[in-house]
Design an enzyme around this catalytic site. Structure first.
Site, PDB file in Angstrom:
ATOM      1  N   ASN A 190      16.760 -10.121-138.942  1.00 66.86           N
ATOM      2  CA  ASN A 190      17.986 -10.325-138.176  1.00 66.86           C
ATOM      3  C   ASN A 190      18.988  -9.272-138.618  1.00 66.86           C
ATOM      4  OD1 ASN A 190      20.389 -11.300-136.984  1.00 66.86           O
ATOM      5  ND2 ASN A 190      20.744 -12.723-138.664  1.00 66.86           N
ATOM      6  N   GLY A 191      19.472  -8.440-137.695  1.00 68.64           N
ATOM      7  CA  GLY A 191      20.489  -7.467-138.048  1.00 68.64           C
ATOM      8  C   GLY A 191      20.221  -6.099-137.472  1.00 68.64           C
ATOM      9  N   GLU A 192      20.838  -5.098-138.094  1.00 66.45           N
ATOM     10  CA  GLU A 192      20.672  -3.708-137.680  1.00 66.45           C
ATOM     11  C   GLU A 192      20.609  -2.825-138.928  1.00 66.45           C
ATOM     12  OE1 GLU A 192      20.189  -3.015-134.615  1.00 66.45           O
ATOM     13  OE2 GLU A 192      21.028  -4.753-133.567  1.00 66.45           O
TER      14      GLU A 192
ATOM     15  N   ARG B 187      15.074 -13.545-130.410  1.00 63.41           N
ATOM     16  CA  ARG B 187      15.507 -12.159-130.266  1.00 63.41           C
ATOM     17  C   ARG B 187      16.658 -11.973-129.294  1.00 63.41           C
ATOM     18  NH1 ARG B 187      12.592  -6.727-127.829  1.00 63.41           N
ATOM     19  NH2 ARG B 187      13.786  -5.250-129.091  1.00 63.41           N
ATOM     20  N   LEU B 188      17.683 -11.259-129.778  1.00 61.33           N
ATOM     21  CA  LEU B 188      18.703 -10.678-128.920  1.00 61.33           C
ATOM     22  C   LEU B 188      18.436  -9.183-128.934  1.00 61.33           C
ATOM     23  CD1 LEU B 188      21.313 -10.985-127.232  1.00 61.33           C
ATOM     24  CD2 LEU B 188      22.609 -10.683-129.349  1.00 61.33           C
TER      25      LEU B 188
ATOM     26  N   SER C  10      34.112  -4.553-134.623  1.00 60.03           N
ATOM     27  CA  SER C  10      35.305  -5.280-135.060  1.00 60.03           C
ATOM     28  C   SER C  10      35.971  -4.544-136.214  1.00 60.03           C
ATOM     29  CB  SER C  10      34.940  -6.700-135.510  1.00 60.03           C
ATOM     30  OG  SER C  10      34.472  -6.710-136.845  1.00 60.03           O
ATOM     31  N   GLY C  11      37.190  -4.962-136.551  1.00 62.66           N
ATOM     32  CA  GLY C  11      37.923  -4.378-137.667  1.00 62.66           C
ATOM     33  C   GLY C  11      37.836  -5.180-138.940  1.00 62.66           C
TER      34      GLY C  11
ATOM     35  N   ILE D 124      18.580  -5.370-128.802  1.00 67.26           N
ATOM     36  CA  ILE D 124      19.645  -4.380-128.922  1.00 67.26           C
ATOM     37  C   ILE D 124      19.085  -2.958-128.958  1.00 67.26           C
ATOM     38  CG2 ILE D 124      21.574  -3.580-130.361  1.00 67.26           C
ATOM     39  CD1 ILE D 124      22.111  -6.307-129.207  1.00 67.26           C
TER      40      ILE D 124
ATOM     41  N   CYS E 145      19.611 -11.402-134.067  1.00 70.66           N
ATOM     42  CA  CYS E 145      18.572 -12.394-133.837  1.00 70.66           C
ATOM     43  C   CYS E 145      18.776 -13.594-134.736  1.00 70.66           C
ATOM     44  CB  CYS E 145      17.193 -11.784-134.110  1.00 70.66           C
ATOM     45  SG  CYS E 145      16.895 -10.229-133.243  1.00 70.66           S
TER      46      CYS E 145
END
Length: 641
Positions: free
Chosen positions: A75-77, A50-51, A361-362, A53, A2
């Site tokens: 914003n985040g997880e 908001r995105l 991602s790596g 998830i 977000c």
């Protein structure tokens, strides 16, 4: 994933203007196209894009506690939110949603600022406690999610996920910091906590800012987490332990109520993530690759890994116009950003977004497990430094550096001038030269007299030296890694990933930056990370049951196309940009020096591709300002001008 914005006045109880916080949120709409939310009360305004998830129905923000006393904009997880729930419920707290946001909200109620020690994930948030009269701004341990703030002339604190949210405010002073210009040209980015705009600050990774209603002083951010600064004894069965830790980190980051995939190059790090994700995910994992025919093309290697793990693979050929892209960087990043791999990174994010909302991602593997070539060189140089007394070393290698010709276009093994110079220097200054994009002499030679005077006494190398000094003086490898973990990683790698991904409304998660994994990996003895000329030794061992030898020990490839050839072919356009009104009106540069740089590159005598890219990006930034500036098209003044 977000975007958050906000306004807070410690003394004025008036309701902040809704139009202003709406304007800030609109500026970062791309970070959250699925909805918006606002919370306004005396002293405070919060805004959220908001995105969606996790918990698509119940995770709307700003989110308030049941009694309305605590409100969160996040914003985040938070990857361990399910593990925190039983402990919080046992303490009497009641969850109303499945959202990870609520774990922070109730965690604050239980632990106060100690909630930062309990949550694990990527995050930037603003939490308001009305009863305490406290506003907490916080950023995750590694700097995966951004948070910027500025004090406005009337005493209001403004904050937001991106610089664009702050520059949307008419009251924000619009002045460029000349010291930040020098840092940008030295490093290719403006390091935290600074910004190209005077007055805008970046909250550093692993820091929190606690503000109180009625408080007169402006508090400084405080660190709440510290990366290892000394190696620990080698753990027993390190490869097996790393394999378990990596599997756990990847599995934790698979949580999503939307489609999830992964980036896949021909390298070790992304392949490691894909290997574990494909095994843990129910159903085929979607993977994404961009390649450049004749350049950095890893599509064959990626296709081999995809077939090995049965992924649903998507690959495209990239085409780039770097002169055109230079004009777009400021729109994406809010300030000049000099890593040209941002261009293909945006392309692979756009490809992924056609199919998924979240991509693994790596990122982080090189910093944590010593994958960069510069680590090998730095460790070798440290060995040489220890063999000779400082005075003798400076004299011998300094003399060789002075007499050896500068062969920029010769094969790498003939370009010894830089090597001799670095060996003549102390460790920190030598390492600074390996990460510096535009050397001190060349950089200062481009500046106008006014800009040289404005940065007189500033030394970008001091930042690297100070970071390295925090570590064990006998572990040169850890010193270099630690410096990168606090500068290059949050200032370049993670900024690049966040802004390019959010530009297309994609969430990117790097499992290799799980904080527990980072702390464990960074503290490994040097011999487990770097053995001979091979970096990431223990990571390669941990992955040997999963990945083929050809991938584990193949050459490292950069994720970017060559830009030198394009700038040479389009030399007239490059020169016209560098000598156009935006650059000359800024008063930053010597026009003759800019012309000489462009001509030397076009002729083929020298390779100035990196310097030209950074200058073209800065030109695009200034051109955008000139077009938007309210003062008859004049660019913002320099500090002190």
């Amino acid at each position: 994933m977000c975007g958050i914005v906000g306004l807070f006045h410690p003394h004025d109880p008036a309701l902040p203007p809704r139009a202003l916080v709406q304007r800030m949120a609109d500026a970062i709409r791309h970070r959250g196209p699925d909805g918006e939310g606002f919370h306004l009360e005396p002293h405070l305004a919060l805004g959220h894009r908001r995105l969606a998830i996790v918990d698509l129905a119940g995770g709307h923000q700003p989110m308030s506690s049941e009694d309305g006393e605590v409100t969160l904009c996040f914003n985040g997880e938070i990857y361990n939110h399910l593990a925190l729930r039983p402990e919080l419920e046992a303490a009497g707290h009641r969850f109303r949603t499945r959202s990870d946001t609520e774990a922070i909200l109730l965690g604050w109620r239980q632990w106060g600022p100690g909630v930062l020690d309990r949550i694990s994930g990527m995050f930037a948030f603003a939490l308001w406690d009305r009863r305490r009269g406290e506003l907490l701004l916080a950023r995750d341990r590694l700097g995966e999610k951004p948070l910027h703030y500025a004090w406005l002339p009337d005493g209001t604190l403004a904050f937001g996920s991106e610089i664009a949210a702050l520059t949307a405010l008419p009251a924000l002073p619009r002045r460029i910091d000349p010291v930040a210009v020098e840092d940008y040209l030295a490093f290719g980015y403006v390091p935290d906590p600074d910004c190209l705009w005077q007055g805008i600050r970046k909250l550093p990774a692993a820091h929190a800012l606690l503000l109180r209603r009625g408080e007169a002083a402006r508090p400084a951010p405080r660190r709440y987490w510290q990366a290892p600064r000394q190696a620990a004894p080698a753990p027993a069965e390190a490869p097996a332990e790393l394999a378990r830790r990596l599997e756990d980190a990847v599995r934790a980051q698979l949580m999503a109520d939307v489609p999830l995939g992964a980036f896949l190059s021909g390298g070790v790090d992304s392949s490691a993530v894909v290997a574990h994700a494909a095994r843990a995910k129910a159903g085929p994992l979607a993977t994404f690759t961009i390649g450049f025919p004749g350049g950095a093309d890893e599509r064959p290697q990626a296709a081999e890994t995809a077939a090995r793990f049965g992924t649903e693979h998507h690959a495209e050929a990239g085409t780039t116009d770097y002169l055109g892209a230079a004009r777009e960087q400021a729109r994406l990043f809010g300030e000049p950003f000099g890593d040209h791999s941002a261009v293909p990174t945006l392309a692979v994010c756009a490809l992924a977004r056609k199919h998924v909302t979240v991509a693994l991602s790596g990122d982080g593997g090189d910093e944590v497990f010593a994958g960069y070539r510069r680590y090998r060189f730095h460790r070798m140089a440290e060995g040489v430094r220890r063999l000779l007394p400082p005075g003798t070393r400076r004299q011998v290698f300094g003399t060789l550096a002075r007499i050896y010709p500068k062969l920029d276009r010769a094969p790498r093994w003939l370009r010894a001038k830089a090597t001799f110079t670095e060996l003549s220097l102390d460790a920190a200054l030598g390492y600074y030269r390996t990460v510096c994009k535009l050397g001190d002499g060349r950089r200062r030679g481009l500046f106008s007299p006014a800009q040289r005077a404005a940065v007189d006494g500033h030394d970008p190398a001091a930042r690297i030296a100070a970071l390295m000094a925090e570590c064990d003086p006998d572990d040169g490898l850890l010193q270099a890694q630690y410096a990168d973990l606090h500068s290059y990683l949050p200032g370049d790698i993670l900024v690049k990933t966040d802004r390019t991904a959010m530009a297309v409304s994609l969430e990117v998660r790097p499992p290799l930056l799980d904080p527990a994994l980072v702390a464990w990996g960074l503290a490994l003895p040097a011999g487990l990370k770097l053995r001979g000329q091979v970096g990431k030794h223990v990571l390669r061992q941990a992955l040997s049951p999963l990945l083929p030898e050809s991938l584990l020990h193949g050459p490292k490839r950069g994720f970017a196309d060559a830009i030198g050839g394009e700038f040479r072919r389009r030399g007239a356009e490059v020169k016209a940009r560098l000598l156009g009104a935006p650059m000359l009106d800024s008063g930053l540069f010597d026009p003759a020096a800019l012309a000489r740089l462009a001509e030397e590159h076009e002729s083929g005598r020298f390779d100035h591709a990196q310097a030209l890219w950074q200058l073209l990006v800065l030109e695009g930034f200034l051109a955008g300002l000139a077009g938007a500036a309210p003062r008859a098209g004049r660019p913002p003044a320099l500090v002190g001008a």
